[in-house]
Design a protein around this motif. Structure first.
Motif, PDB file in Angstrom:
ATOM      1  N   LEU A 106       2.859   1.456  -4.328  1.00  0.00           N
ATOM      2  CA  LEU A 106       3.033   2.907  -4.385  1.00  0.00           C
ATOM      3  C   LEU A 106       1.789   3.651  -4.844  1.00  0.00           C
ATOM      4  CD1 LEU A 106       6.619   3.060  -5.962  1.00  0.00           C
ATOM      5  CD2 LEU A 106       5.975   3.056  -3.544  1.00  0.00           C
ATOM      6  N   GLY A 107       0.854   2.946  -5.492  1.00  0.00           N
ATOM      7  CA  GLY A 107      -0.367   3.620  -5.917  1.00  0.00           C
ATOM      8  C   GLY A 107      -0.897   3.085  -7.234  1.00  0.00           C
ATOM      9  N   ILE A 108      -2.037   3.657  -7.663  1.00  0.00           N
ATOM     10  CA  ILE A 108      -2.659   3.294  -8.933  1.00  0.00           C
ATOM     11  C   ILE A 108      -2.894   4.571  -9.726  1.00  0.00           C
ATOM     12  CG2 ILE A 108      -4.663   2.263 -10.086  1.00  0.00           C
ATOM     13  CD1 ILE A 108      -5.102   0.491  -7.720  1.00  0.00           C
ATOM     14  N   SER A 109      -2.453   4.582 -10.976  1.00  0.00           N
ATOM     15  CA  SER A 109      -2.774   5.705 -11.858  1.00  0.00           C
ATOM     16  C   SER A 109      -3.967   5.308 -12.710  1.00  0.00           C
ATOM     17  CB  SER A 109      -1.576   6.061 -12.740  1.00  0.00           C
ATOM     18  OG  SER A 109      -1.264   5.004 -13.610  1.00  0.00           O
ATOM     19  N   GLY A 110      -4.928   6.217 -12.834  1.00  0.00           N
ATOM     20  CA  GLY A 110      -6.152   5.911 -13.567  1.00  0.00           C
ATOM     21  C   GLY A 110      -5.988   6.145 -15.054  1.00  0.00           C
ATOM     22  N   GLY A 111      -7.098   6.482 -15.703  1.00  0.00           N
ATOM     23  CA  GLY A 111      -7.057   6.716 -17.141  1.00  0.00           C
ATOM     24  C   GLY A 111      -7.574   5.535 -17.929  1.00  0.00           C
ATOM     25  N   ARG A 112      -7.371   5.588 -19.230  1.00  0.00           N
ATOM     26  CA  ARG A 112      -7.892   4.559 -20.122  1.00  0.00           C
ATOM     27  C   ARG A 112      -7.270   3.190 -19.830  1.00  0.00           C
ATOM     28  NH1 ARG A 112      -7.574   6.181 -26.203  1.00  0.00           N
ATOM     29  NH2 ARG A 112      -5.344   6.017 -25.816  1.00  0.00           N
ATOM     30  N   CYS A 113      -5.985   3.193 -19.492  1.00  0.00           N
ATOM     31  CA  CYS A 113      -5.274   1.950 -19.173  1.00  0.00           C
ATOM     32  C   CYS A 113      -4.700   2.077 -17.762  1.00  0.00           C
ATOM     33  CB  CYS A 113      -4.165   1.681 -20.177  1.00  0.00           C
ATOM     34  SG  CYS A 113      -4.724   1.489 -21.885  1.00  0.00           S
ATOM     35  N   PRO A 114      -5.416   1.605 -16.751  1.00  0.00           N
ATOM     36  CA  PRO A 114      -4.944   1.747 -15.365  1.00  0.00           C
ATOM     37  C   PRO A 114      -3.576   1.082 -15.178  1.00  0.00           C
ATOM     38  CG  PRO A 114      -7.216   0.967 -15.431  1.00  0.00           C
ATOM     39  CD  PRO A 114      -6.703   0.882 -16.825  1.00  0.00           C
ATOM     40  N   VAL A 115      -2.753   1.671 -14.305  1.00  0.00           N
ATOM     41  CA  VAL A 115      -1.418   1.146 -14.025  1.00  0.00           C
ATOM     42  C   VAL A 115      -1.225   1.078 -12.513  1.00  0.00           C
ATOM     43  CG1 VAL A 115       1.063   1.593 -14.198  1.00  0.00           C
ATOM     44  CG2 VAL A 115      -0.414   2.013 -16.173  1.00  0.00           C
ATOM     45  N   ILE A 116      -0.785  -0.075 -12.033  1.00  0.00           N
ATOM     46  CA  ILE A 116      -0.454  -0.248 -10.618  1.00  0.00           C
ATOM     47  C   ILE A 116       1.043  -0.027 -10.460  1.00  0.00           C
ATOM     48  CG2 ILE A 116      -0.344  -1.895  -8.710  1.00  0.00           C
ATOM     49  CD1 ILE A 116      -2.868  -3.189  -9.852  1.00  0.00           C
ATOM     50  N   VAL A 117       1.408   0.904  -9.595  1.00  0.00           N
ATOM     51  CA  VAL A 117       2.814   1.282  -9.424  1.00  0.00           C
ATOM     52  C   VAL A 117       3.345   0.639  -8.144  1.00  0.00           C
ATOM     53  CG1 VAL A 117       4.445   3.190  -9.288  1.00  0.00           C
ATOM     54  CG2 VAL A 117       2.297   3.478 -10.566  1.00  0.00           C
ATOM     55  N   VAL A 118       4.437  -0.112  -8.283  1.00  0.00           N
ATOM     56  CA  VAL A 118       5.034  -0.817  -7.140  1.00  0.00           C
ATOM     57  C   VAL A 118       6.547  -0.653  -7.189  1.00  0.00           C
ATOM     58  CG1 VAL A 118       3.171  -2.538  -7.162  1.00  0.00           C
ATOM     59  CG2 VAL A 118       5.308  -3.017  -8.378  1.00  0.00           C
ATOM     60  N   ARG A 119       7.199  -1.013  -6.089  1.00  0.00           N
ATOM     61  CA  ARG A 119       8.661  -1.081  -6.089  1.00  0.00           C
ATOM     62  C   ARG A 119       9.066  -2.507  -5.736  1.00  0.00           C
ATOM     63  NH1 ARG A 119      12.263   2.456  -6.595  1.00  0.00           N
ATOM     64  NH2 ARG A 119      10.848   4.182  -6.169  1.00  0.00           N
ATOM     65  N   HIS A 120       9.903  -3.084  -6.597  1.00  0.00           N
ATOM     66  CA  HIS A 120      10.412  -4.434  -6.353  1.00  0.00           C
ATOM     67  C   HIS A 120      11.541  -4.340  -5.338  1.00  0.00           C
ATOM     68  CE1 HIS A 120      12.955  -8.036  -7.577  1.00  0.00           C
ATOM     69  NE2 HIS A 120      11.801  -8.558  -7.202  1.00  0.00           N
ATOM     70  N   ARG A 121      11.346  -4.951  -4.175  1.00  0.00           N
ATOM     71  CA  ARG A 121      12.257  -4.734  -3.050  1.00  0.00           C
ATOM     72  C   ARG A 121      13.684  -5.233  -3.338  1.00  0.00           C
ATOM     73  NH1 ARG A 121      10.986  -3.597   2.176  1.00  0.00           N
ATOM     74  NH2 ARG A 121       8.865  -2.901   2.587  1.00  0.00           N
ATOM     75  N   ASN A 122      13.820  -6.409  -3.931  1.00  0.00           N
ATOM     76  CA  ASN A 122      15.161  -6.982  -4.128  1.00  0.00           C
ATOM     77  C   ASN A 122      16.021  -6.141  -5.062  1.00  0.00           C
ATOM     78  OD1 ASN A 122      14.803  -9.110  -2.392  1.00  0.00           O
ATOM     79  ND2 ASN A 122      14.164 -10.560  -3.968  1.00  0.00           N
ATOM     80  N   SER A 123      15.434  -5.565  -6.102  1.00  0.00           N
ATOM     81  CA  SER A 123      16.191  -4.781  -7.072  1.00  0.00           C
ATOM     82  C   SER A 123      16.066  -3.278  -6.851  1.00  0.00           C
ATOM     83  CB  SER A 123      15.719  -5.110  -8.493  1.00  0.00           C
ATOM     84  OG  SER A 123      14.363  -4.709  -8.664  1.00  0.00           O
ATOM     85  N   ASN A 124      15.089  -2.873  -6.030  1.00  0.00           N
ATOM     86  CA  ASN A 124      14.784  -1.460  -5.784  1.00  0.00           C
ATOM     87  C   ASN A 124      14.359  -0.726  -7.063  1.00  0.00           C
ATOM     88  OD1 ASN A 124      14.476   0.659  -3.884  1.00  0.00           O
ATOM     89  ND2 ASN A 124      16.394   1.595  -4.589  1.00  0.00           N
ATOM     90  N   ILE A 125      13.767  -1.467  -8.003  1.00  0.00           N
ATOM     91  CA  ILE A 125      13.296  -0.891  -9.257  1.00  0.00           C
ATOM     92  C   ILE A 125      11.792  -0.662  -9.172  1.00  0.00           C
ATOM     93  CG2 ILE A 125      12.881  -1.378 -11.717  1.00  0.00           C
ATOM     94  CD1 ILE A 125      15.554  -2.774 -11.807  1.00  0.00           C
ATOM     95  N   GLN A 126      11.370   0.538  -9.585  1.00  0.00           N
ATOM     96  CA  GLN A 126       9.934   0.801  -9.667  1.00  0.00           C
ATOM     97  C   GLN A 126       9.368   0.082 -10.877  1.00  0.00           C
ATOM     98  OE1 GLN A 126       8.432   4.847  -9.021  1.00  0.00           O
ATOM     99  NE2 GLN A 126       7.107   4.594 -10.799  1.00  0.00           N
ATOM    100  N   CYS A 127       8.217  -0.570 -10.691  1.00  0.00           N
ATOM    101  CA  CYS A 127       7.562  -1.307 -11.766  1.00  0.00           C
ATOM    102  C   CYS A 127       6.156  -0.759 -11.973  1.00  0.00           C
ATOM    103  CB  CYS A 127       7.476  -2.800 -11.437  1.00  0.00           C
ATOM    104  SG  CYS A 127       9.080  -3.587 -11.178  1.00  0.00           S
ATOM    105  N   ASP A 128       5.822  -0.501 -13.217  1.00  0.00           N
ATOM    106  CA  ASP A 128       4.481  -0.055 -13.587  1.00  0.00           C
ATOM    107  C   ASP A 128       3.755  -1.232 -14.217  1.00  0.00           C
ATOM    108  OD1 ASP A 128       5.283   2.392 -12.693  1.00  0.00           O
ATOM    109  OD2 ASP A 128       5.501   3.297 -14.680  1.00  0.00           O
ATOM    110  N   ILE A 129       2.726  -1.720 -13.537  1.00  0.00           N
ATOM    111  CA  ILE A 129       2.026  -2.934 -13.966  1.00  0.00           C
ATOM    112  C   ILE A 129       0.724  -2.553 -14.671  1.00  0.00           C
ATOM    113  CG2 ILE A 129       0.997  -5.111 -13.211  1.00  0.00           C
ATOM    114  CD1 ILE A 129       2.770  -4.917 -10.689  1.00  0.00           C
ATOM    115  N   SER A 130       0.632  -2.874 -15.951  1.00  0.00           N
ATOM    116  CA  SER A 130      -0.621  -2.681 -16.689  1.00  0.00           C
ATOM    117  C   SER A 130      -1.239  -4.046 -16.958  1.00  0.00           C
ATOM    118  CB  SER A 130      -0.388  -1.924 -17.998  1.00  0.00           C
ATOM    119  OG  SER A 130       0.468  -2.640 -18.847  1.00  0.00           O
TER     120      SER A 130
END
Length: 274
Positions: A106-130
């Motif tokens: 879904l994208g990457i948010s910048g800043g001091r601690c970058p976060v990769i934003v994804v959606r887990h297909r099986n659960s349909n839950i958005q996950c923010d990966i730091s």
């Protein structure tokens, strides 16, 4: 007739059930591990969950926060992302995009601690990966412990999350701010110890930050546990709104570290030199 306490109890019960959904967390972590392993075969990978779902205050649509430790030393800290961190982010992003059957990138948010934003297909839950440092993970563990010490705090945060959404101010008052404000107002009322007291004599473990804490019971501080019932919840929330409606935010800061109001112009003076 609207039953405030029954509704709040139900919301907290659902939030705690999301917190205890170990099988869901395990499945998501395993799939992320399988996705990343080919790209980091020479390094150890550890994945940890944190955030509102793990703190037991999440709603049904809340994201799941994941911290990925890829052979990192959790004590490494930088005010801006290092070249190595940015490179790791690109590798993680490409690995996610390769595994399109498991994840939607879904994208990457910048800043001091970058976060990769994804959606887990099986659960349909958005996950923010730091993946840059474990500071927030450690802070969440401290908040969970505070919720164990004084359970009324979790009830307050769950109520306030719903209230902020109904008032359409959720973009301004996200969970981490409400948690800080709840902890602080309970400290001001003598119902929680300060963070400084819980971290007394401990050394920094993530750059200049201390994320560990001493597991001291409330009776160590001569504090009693607040009963969790409708009357106490109403009283606690009334005190919350009353306190902050009179708080001078232009001159003072909320400081759970010391458990008292600090003049903005004196904040640096009162903070640890580290």
């Amino acid at each position: 007739m609207y039953n405030f306490w029954n509704a709040l109890e139900d919301d907290v019960r659902k939030a705690v059930s999301r917190q205890n959904n170990v099988s869901l967390f395990t499945n998501i972590k395993l799939e992320l591990m399988e996705t990343l392993r080919p790209e980091f075969s020479s390094k150890s990978i550890h994945i940890h969950t944190f955030g509102s779902r793990v703190m037991g205050v999440a709603g049904p649509d809340s994201d799941l926060d994941l911290y990925v430790d890829i052979g990192n030393c959790s004590g490494i800290y930088s005010d801006t992302p290092t070249k190595e961190v940015l490179q790791q982010g690109e590798v993680i992003k490409k690995a996610i995009q390769k595994a399109a059957s498991k994840w939607d990138f879904l994208g990457i948010s910048g800043g001091r601690c970058p976060v990769i934003v994804v959606r887990h297909r099986n659960s349909n839950i958005q996950c923010d990966i730091s993946f840059s440092n474990s500071m927030t993970l450690g802070q969440n563990q401290l908040v969970n412990y505070i919720f164990e010490l004084q359970p009324i705090a979790r009830y307050m945060v769950v109520y306030l999350r719903g209230w902020a959404k109904k008032q359409d101010i959720w973009s301004d008052f996200r969970s981490h701010l409400l948690v800080l404000m709840v902890i602080f107002v309970l400290q001001r009322q003598g119902q929680l110890p300060t963070i400084n007291q819980l971290q007394h004599a401990l050394q920094p473990d993530v750059g200049p930050w201390i994320t560990k804490f001493c597991k001291l019971e409330l009776n160590h501080f001569k504090i009693n546990k607040i009963p969790t019932n409708g009357d106490q919840a109403r009283q606690a929330l009334s005190s919350f709104f009353r306190y902050y409606s009179n708080f001078n935010f232009s001159h003072f800061v909320v400081c759970p570290y010391l458990g008292r109001e600090i003049l903005r112009c004196e904040l640096n003076y009162f903070m640890p030199h580290r």
